[in-house]
Design an enzyme around this catalytic site. Structure first.
Site, short mmCIF file in Angstrom:
data_model
loop_
_atom_site.label_atom_id
_atom_site.label_comp_id
_atom_site.label_asym_id
_atom_site.label_seq_id
_atom_site.Cartn_x
_atom_site.Cartn_y
_atom_site.Cartn_z
N LYS A 140 10.38 7.36 -0.79
CA LYS A 140 9.78 6.77 -1.99
C LYS A 140 10.11 7.52 -3.27
CE LYS A 140 6.00 4.70 0.61
NZ LYS A 140 4.55 4.51 0.76
N GLY A 144 0.83 -1.20 0.00
CA GLY A 144 0.00 0.00 0.00
C GLY A 144 0.86 1.24 0.00
N THR A 145 0.49 2.22 -0.82
CA THR A 145 1.23 3.47 -0.90
C THR A 145 0.43 4.47 -1.74
OG1 THR A 145 3.38 4.43 -1.46
CG2 THR A 145 2.47 2.88 -3.02
N THR A 146 0.88 5.69 -1.78
CA THR A 146 0.33 6.68 -2.70
C THR A 146 1.47 7.54 -3.23
OG1 THR A 146 -1.74 6.80 -1.44
CG2 THR A 146 -1.33 8.53 -3.05
#
Length: 294
Positions: free
Chosen positions: A117, A84-86
């Site tokens: 990131k 999960g990430t954005t």
């Protein structure tokens, strides 16, 4: 079938050096003055090495046991990614904005809140991480090496299109081996600001804006509503900030720190690193003030 598990290490980089000669002598068991040579033995679990599966077809084994599936889909693999990430990036008249969160998760477990990131490939080129942290980190740093070799050979900086193509070619050669990557390669070259999306299937897309990760649908909602090419720098920074905040607010796998970069013809610059909790109260106060005035 292999007689024993093979190991592949980084000692190939030492070939031709005295270190390699010494280690070769040790592995062969060469006795000083006797001339005796023992056959080399493969040791498992040695530092700096990874093991090839002891099966007839390692590639088929990896595809069946470590395949990557997105969303609710399932490739019936033994090891399943819970990620999960954005991350997001968009072009506008004043350059490129790259905005990401910093949370690393494995399902409901939050492993870290300070993951970087955004990979700084060179002073004019950035990459983002979404998917498997190790896969993204390793292969984008490998891309940095390829870009540097290109500069040394051709005496000029690599274009964003060429850099993204190098990564896409690498991903194509490892398709089906279980890599999990959804990256954006962006930067400024002689053609101006450029933005590409590259994933573990070797897919390569050119566009104005992208968002990748479990919170990308929320970020796209903000980008689709407020994005326009003629944003000022301040408006673009605010848009990147708000899109990540709303994604972190709705997506449990995204959160922690918002790292935001601005890319111009002079290279990239890091604008801020803000805790999304602080942004929550900032935007809440702004919302309350707007409601009172209306």
């Amino acid at each position: 079938m292999f007689g024993s598990s093979l190991t592949i290490g980084s000692d190939i980089l030492d070939i031709g050096s005295s270190k390699f000669d010494r280690s070769s002598d040790e592995r062969r068991g060469r006795a000083v003055g006797s001339g005796a040579i023992c056959p080399p033995s493969l040791m498992l679990g040695e530092p700096g090495q990874f093991e090839v599966p002891n099966v007839a077809d390692p590639a088929h084994f990896c595809r069946n046991n470590f395949a990557s599936a997105c969303g609710a889909s399932d490739q019936n693999q033994t090891v399943k990614f819970a990620k999960g990430t954005t991350t997001l990036a968009f072009k506008f008249n004043g350059g490129i904005i790259v905005s990401v969160d910093s949370r690393s998760t494995m399902g409901a477990y939050i492993a870290s809140g300070t993951v970087k990131k955004v990979i700084e490939i060179n002073p004019f080129l950035l990459g983002t991480m979404a998917g498997g942290a190790a896969d993204c980190s390793f292969w984008e740093r490998n891309l940095g090496m390829q870009c540097r070799l290109y500069e040394l050979r051709n005496k000029k900086r690599i274009t964003v299109a060429s850099a993204s193509k190098l990564l896409a070619n690498t991903m194509s050669s490892y398709r089906g081996y279980g890599l999990s990557m959804g990256t954006m390669i962006t930067g400024w070259d002689e053609t101006g600001p450029q933005l590409y999306y590259v994933d573990d299937d070797g897919t390569r897309l050119h566009g104005r804006y992208f968002s990748v990760g479990s919170g990308s649908t929320y970020a796209y909602g903000v980008l689709d509503t407020y994005y326009r090419p003629d944003l000022t720098v301040e408006e673009a920074i605010d848009l990147g900030k708000r899109a990540i905040y709303h994604a972190c607010h709705r997506d449990a796998m995204s959160g922690s720190i918002n790292n935001l970069y601005h890319v111009t013809k002079d290279g990239w610059v890091k604008i801020h690193a803000i805790d999304v909790n602080d942004m929550h109260y900032e935007f809440l106060e702004e919302k309350q003030n707007a409601m009172r005035s209306s």
